[in-house]
Write a protein that holds these residues in place. Structure first.
Motif, PDB file in Angstrom:
ATOM      1  N   SER A   1      -0.045  -0.122  -4.561  1.00 27.10           N
ATOM      2  CA  SER A   1      -1.458  -0.138  -4.981  1.00 27.10           C
ATOM      3  C   SER A   1      -1.821   1.225  -4.746  1.00 27.10           C
ATOM      4  O   SER A   1      -1.391   2.041  -3.798  1.00 27.10           O
ATOM      5  CB  SER A   1      -2.266  -1.277  -4.172  1.00 27.10           C
ATOM      6  N   ASN A   2      -2.907   1.709  -5.435  1.00 24.70           N
ATOM      7  CA  ASN A   2      -3.245   2.792  -5.353  1.00 24.70           C
ATOM      8  C   ASN A   2      -4.360   2.859  -4.414  1.00 24.70           C
ATOM      9  O   ASN A   2      -5.218   3.949  -3.980  1.00 24.70           O
ATOM     10  CB  ASN A   2      -3.919   3.520  -6.628  1.00 24.70           C
ATOM     11  N   LEU A   3      -4.852   1.766  -3.810  1.00 26.31           N
ATOM     12  CA  LEU A   3      -5.889   1.727  -2.726  1.00 26.31           C
ATOM     13  C   LEU A   3      -5.461   2.233  -1.715  1.00 26.31           C
ATOM     14  O   LEU A   3      -4.497   2.096  -0.994  1.00 26.31           O
ATOM     15  CB  LEU A   3      -6.139   0.098  -2.659  1.00 26.31           C
ATOM     16  N   ARG A   4      -6.270   2.880  -0.850  1.00 28.45           N
ATOM     17  CA  ARG A   4      -6.219   3.524   0.489  1.00 28.45           C
ATOM     18  C   ARG A   4      -7.246   2.885   1.315  1.00 28.45           C
ATOM     19  O   ARG A   4      -8.463   3.395   1.199  1.00 28.45           O
ATOM     20  CB  ARG A   4      -6.046   5.038   0.501  1.00 28.45           C
ATOM     21  N   ILE A   5      -6.757   2.332   2.343  1.00 28.78           N
ATOM     22  CA  ILE A   5      -8.117   1.810   3.215  1.00 28.78           C
ATOM     23  C   ILE A   5      -7.859   2.543   4.673  1.00 28.78           C
ATOM     24  O   ILE A   5      -6.941   2.389   5.238  1.00 28.78           O
ATOM     25  CB  ILE A   5      -7.815   0.426   3.382  1.00 28.78           C
ATOM     26  N   ALA A   6      -8.964   3.091   5.115  1.00 26.26           N
ATOM     27  CA  ALA A   6      -9.004   3.636   6.305  1.00 26.26           C
ATOM     28  C   ALA A   6      -8.925   2.681   7.452  1.00 26.26           C
ATOM     29  O   ALA A   6      -9.767   1.775   7.569  1.00 26.26           O
ATOM     30  CB  ALA A   6     -10.274   4.552   6.709  1.00 26.26           C
ATOM     31  N   ASP A   7      -7.908   2.822   8.271  1.00 24.37           N
ATOM     32  CA  ASP A   7      -7.542   1.941   9.524  1.00 24.37           C
ATOM     33  C   ASP A   7      -6.880   2.842  10.637  1.00 24.37           C
ATOM     34  O   ASP A   7      -6.580   4.036  10.446  1.00 24.37           O
ATOM     35  CB  ASP A   7      -6.958   0.742   8.961  1.00 24.37           C
ATOM     36  N   ASP A   8      -6.463   1.977  11.739  1.00 25.22           N
ATOM     37  CA  ASP A   8      -5.769   2.577  12.644  1.00 25.22           C
ATOM     38  C   ASP A   8      -4.527   3.504  12.147  1.00 25.22           C
ATOM     39  O   ASP A   8      -3.979   4.073  13.129  1.00 25.22           O
ATOM     40  CB  ASP A   8      -5.720   1.637  13.802  1.00 25.22           C
ATOM     41  N   HIS A   9      -3.930   2.993  11.103  1.00 23.16           N
ATOM     42  CA  HIS A   9      -2.866   3.570  10.602  1.00 23.16           C
ATOM     43  C   HIS A   9      -2.844   4.751  10.084  1.00 23.16           C
ATOM     44  O   HIS A   9      -1.866   5.762   9.998  1.00 23.16           O
ATOM     45  CB  HIS A   9      -2.005   2.614   9.630  1.00 23.16           C
ATOM     46  N   THR A  10      -4.257   5.151   9.643  1.00 24.98           N
ATOM     47  CA  THR A  10      -4.347   6.320   9.012  1.00 24.98           C
ATOM     48  C   THR A  10      -3.911   7.720   9.838  1.00 24.98           C
ATOM     49  O   THR A  10      -3.489   8.480   8.988  1.00 24.98           O
ATOM     50  CB  THR A  10      -5.966   6.646   8.594  1.00 24.98           C
ATOM     51  N   PRO A  11      -4.323   7.999  11.120  1.00 28.23           N
ATOM     52  CA  PRO A  11      -3.934   9.037  11.770  1.00 28.23           C
ATOM     53  C   PRO A  11      -2.416   9.289  11.847  1.00 28.23           C
ATOM     54  O   PRO A  11      -1.906  10.204  11.892  1.00 28.23           O
ATOM     55  CB  PRO A  11      -4.536   8.853  13.127  1.00 28.23           C
ATOM     56  N   PHE A  12      -1.573   8.008  11.881  1.00 30.54           N
ATOM     57  CA  PHE A  12      -0.118   8.231  11.864  1.00 30.54           C
ATOM     58  C   PHE A  12       0.455   8.549  10.533  1.00 30.54           C
ATOM     59  O   PHE A  12       1.419   9.207  10.420  1.00 30.54           O
ATOM     60  CB  PHE A  12       0.244   6.864  12.306  1.00 30.54           C
ATOM     61  N   LEU A  13      -0.181   7.874   9.362  1.00 34.31           N
ATOM     62  CA  LEU A  13       0.357   8.133   8.060  1.00 34.31           C
ATOM     63  C   LEU A  13       0.145   9.458   7.867  1.00 34.31           C
ATOM     64  O   LEU A  13       1.039  10.181   6.877  1.00 34.31           O
ATOM     65  CB  LEU A  13      -0.736   7.219   7.038  1.00 34.31           C
TER      66      LEU A  13
ATOM     67  N   TYR B   1       0.924  -1.404  -0.035  1.00 33.32           N
ATOM     68  CA  TYR B   1       0.122  -0.010  -0.278  1.00 33.32           C
ATOM     69  C   TYR B   1       0.796   1.201   0.040  1.00 33.32           C
ATOM     70  O   TYR B   1       0.364   2.413  -0.318  1.00 33.32           O
ATOM     71  CB  TYR B   1      -0.959   0.124   1.277  1.00 33.32           C
ATOM     72  N   SER B   2       2.117   1.217   0.268  1.00 34.22           N
ATOM     73  CA  SER B   2       2.837   2.281   0.287  1.00 34.22           C
ATOM     74  C   SER B   2       4.199   2.183  -0.182  1.00 34.22           C
ATOM     75  O   SER B   2       5.092   1.126  -0.090  1.00 34.22           O
ATOM     76  CB  SER B   2       3.021   2.638   1.902  1.00 34.22           C
ATOM     77  N   LYS B   3       4.505   3.350  -0.816  1.00 31.81           N
ATOM     78  CA  LYS B   3       6.083   3.274  -1.512  1.00 31.81           C
ATOM     79  C   LYS B   3       7.219   3.307  -0.681  1.00 31.81           C
ATOM     80  O   LYS B   3       8.012   2.778  -0.745  1.00 31.81           O
ATOM     81  CB  LYS B   3       6.117   4.383  -2.621  1.00 31.81           C
ATOM     82  N   SER B   4       6.837   4.236   0.619  1.00 29.23           N
ATOM     83  CA  SER B   4       7.943   4.582   1.506  1.00 29.23           C
ATOM     84  C   SER B   4       8.247   3.138   2.352  1.00 29.23           C
ATOM     85  O   SER B   4       9.399   2.957   2.927  1.00 29.23           O
ATOM     86  CB  SER B   4       7.381   5.431   2.517  1.00 29.23           C
ATOM     87  N   THR B   5       7.375   2.131   2.221  1.00 34.27           N
ATOM     88  CA  THR B   5       7.765   1.108   2.974  1.00 34.27           C
ATOM     89  C   THR B   5       7.844  -0.324   2.231  1.00 34.27           C
ATOM     90  O   THR B   5       7.727  -1.205   2.735  1.00 34.27           O
ATOM     91  CB  THR B   5       6.674   0.723   4.271  1.00 34.27           C
ATOM     92  N   ARG B   6       8.129  -0.151   0.978  1.00 35.70           N
ATOM     93  CA  ARG B   6       8.099  -1.149  -0.170  1.00 35.70           C
ATOM     94  C   ARG B   6       8.993  -1.972   0.174  1.00 35.70           C
ATOM     95  O   ARG B   6       9.152  -3.326   0.050  1.00 35.70           O
ATOM     96  CB  ARG B   6       8.407  -0.577  -1.590  1.00 35.70           C
ATOM     97  N   VAL B   7      10.283  -1.558   0.935  1.00 33.33           N
ATOM     98  CA  VAL B   7      11.505  -2.610   1.154  1.00 33.33           C
ATOM     99  C   VAL B   7      10.976  -3.550   2.324  1.00 33.33           C
ATOM    100  O   VAL B   7      11.218  -4.589   2.143  1.00 33.33           O
ATOM    101  CB  VAL B   7      12.660  -1.478   1.795  1.00 33.33           C
ATOM    102  N   PHE B   8      10.169  -3.073   3.314  1.00 31.51           N
ATOM    103  CA  PHE B   8       9.607  -3.936   4.274  1.00 31.51           C
ATOM    104  C   PHE B   8       8.790  -5.075   3.739  1.00 31.51           C
ATOM    105  O   PHE B   8       8.620  -6.018   3.931  1.00 31.51           O
ATOM    106  CB  PHE B   8       9.149  -3.071   5.616  1.00 31.51           C
TER     107      PHE B   8
END
Length: 302
Positions: free
Chosen positions: A223-235, A188-195
């Motif tokens: 992916s271009n998909l964005r799912i609202a979840d508990d990570h959202t306020p941190f992202l 879901y994220s380019k910044s954490t693709r390595v993980f």
């Protein structure tokens, strides 16, 4: 079905109840989780964030070990939906919470008992870890930006105000895991693709070791998909997030069928191993995948 292993007993069965914020079941789960961390060998810090919103009382539980300057964050929510009546939430999010507890014991054991058996680089690189059990992820009525994510919104704002968000090296959120349907998790994220790619490599070795063909992590293209979840306020506040949630969602999602009968012991076993390996590689990228000593997991029994 339970997550049985060699520590203090079943890590999954205590979540097999409704866990709506402010309820008796929620308080029982809080007591269980807190006592589980108290039982460990290391002294974990305990932070309870108690707050009231929308007529409900919420409690986030945060347990820390190691440095005060840099943390790997592993998180899940422990509350269950108000409706349908009697909703348990086996995948959403009892199993992820049980897995978090297992991972906590794994880390505790590495530091306490197994340090001499592992590559010393892991302990040299170990900074800190926080396990977060969010309350109030679910909406009480209809999902909106103000009726959802109560616990994570509160925590992200608090830590944003006091400047501690910068201590989060990586925020890993587990959700909708442990069911009996095959799942796929996109990147879901380019910044954490390595993980994400690290999990791909670990899963390939797992599948080879256990003779499994299904791939959870199949495509590292973002992916271009964005799912609202508990990570959202941190992202939204610039934290690097690895969101481990399947898409499409399992068919039992938010239905009364999301119960313990539809959890799968092999799936939960796999997640325990994948995430234990991920943790060791986070602090020591050259460690050998599928470590023969870990995890200490027995059969899961109905």
């Amino acid at each position: 079905m339970g997550l049985n292993e060699t520590y203090t007993g079943d890590l999954l069965a205590p979540f097999n109840k409704t866990r709506v914020p402010s309820s008796k079941g929620s308080k029982e789960v809080q007591d269980f989780v807190i006592n589980e961390f108290i039982s460990m060998n290391q002294t974990w810090t305990v932070e309870l964030q108690n707050f009231e919103e929308n007529g409900y009382n919420f409690t986030n539980m945060i347990f820390g070990l190691g440095s005060n300057d840099s943390y790997l964050i592993l998180a899940a929510h422990y509350d269950s939906k108000l409706t349908p009546d009697g909703f348990i939430g086996g995948i959403d999010s009892a199993a992820p919470c049980g897995i978090l507890l297992y991972l906590s014991h794994f880390i505790d054991d590495i530091i306490t008992e197994d340090a001499a058996l592992l590559d010393p680089v892991l302990l040299e690189n170990f900074t800190g870890v926080k396990m977060i059990f969010f309350d109030g992820e679910e909406a009480f009525n209809e999902w909106t930006t103000v009726d959802s994510l109560y616990g994570s919104r509160y925590a992200a704002e608090k830590w944003g105000d006091d400047g501690s968000l910068v201590q989060m090296e990586l925020f890993v959120l587990l959700d909708l895991l442990g069911g009996d349907e095959p799942i796929k998790i996109p990147n879901y994220s380019k910044s954490t693709r390595v993980f994400y790619k690290t999990l791909q490599k670990i899963e390939r070795k797992y599948n080879k070791f256990y003779g499994e063909s299904h791939k959870i992590f199949e495509n590292s293209v973002t992916s271009n998909l964005r799912i609202a979840d508990d990570h959202t306020p941190f992202l939204e506040r610039g934290v690097n997030v690895l969101h481990l949630i399947p898409f499409p969602f399992p068919s039992s999602w938010h239905t009364i069928e999301d119960n313990y009968r539809h959890l799968d012991e092999k799936h939960i076993h796999k997640w325990c191993i994948l995430m234990c390996e991920f943790i060791t590689k986070f602090w020591n990228p050259d460690s050998i995948a599928i470590h023969p000593l870990k995890p200490k997991i027995q059969d899961l029994n109905s």
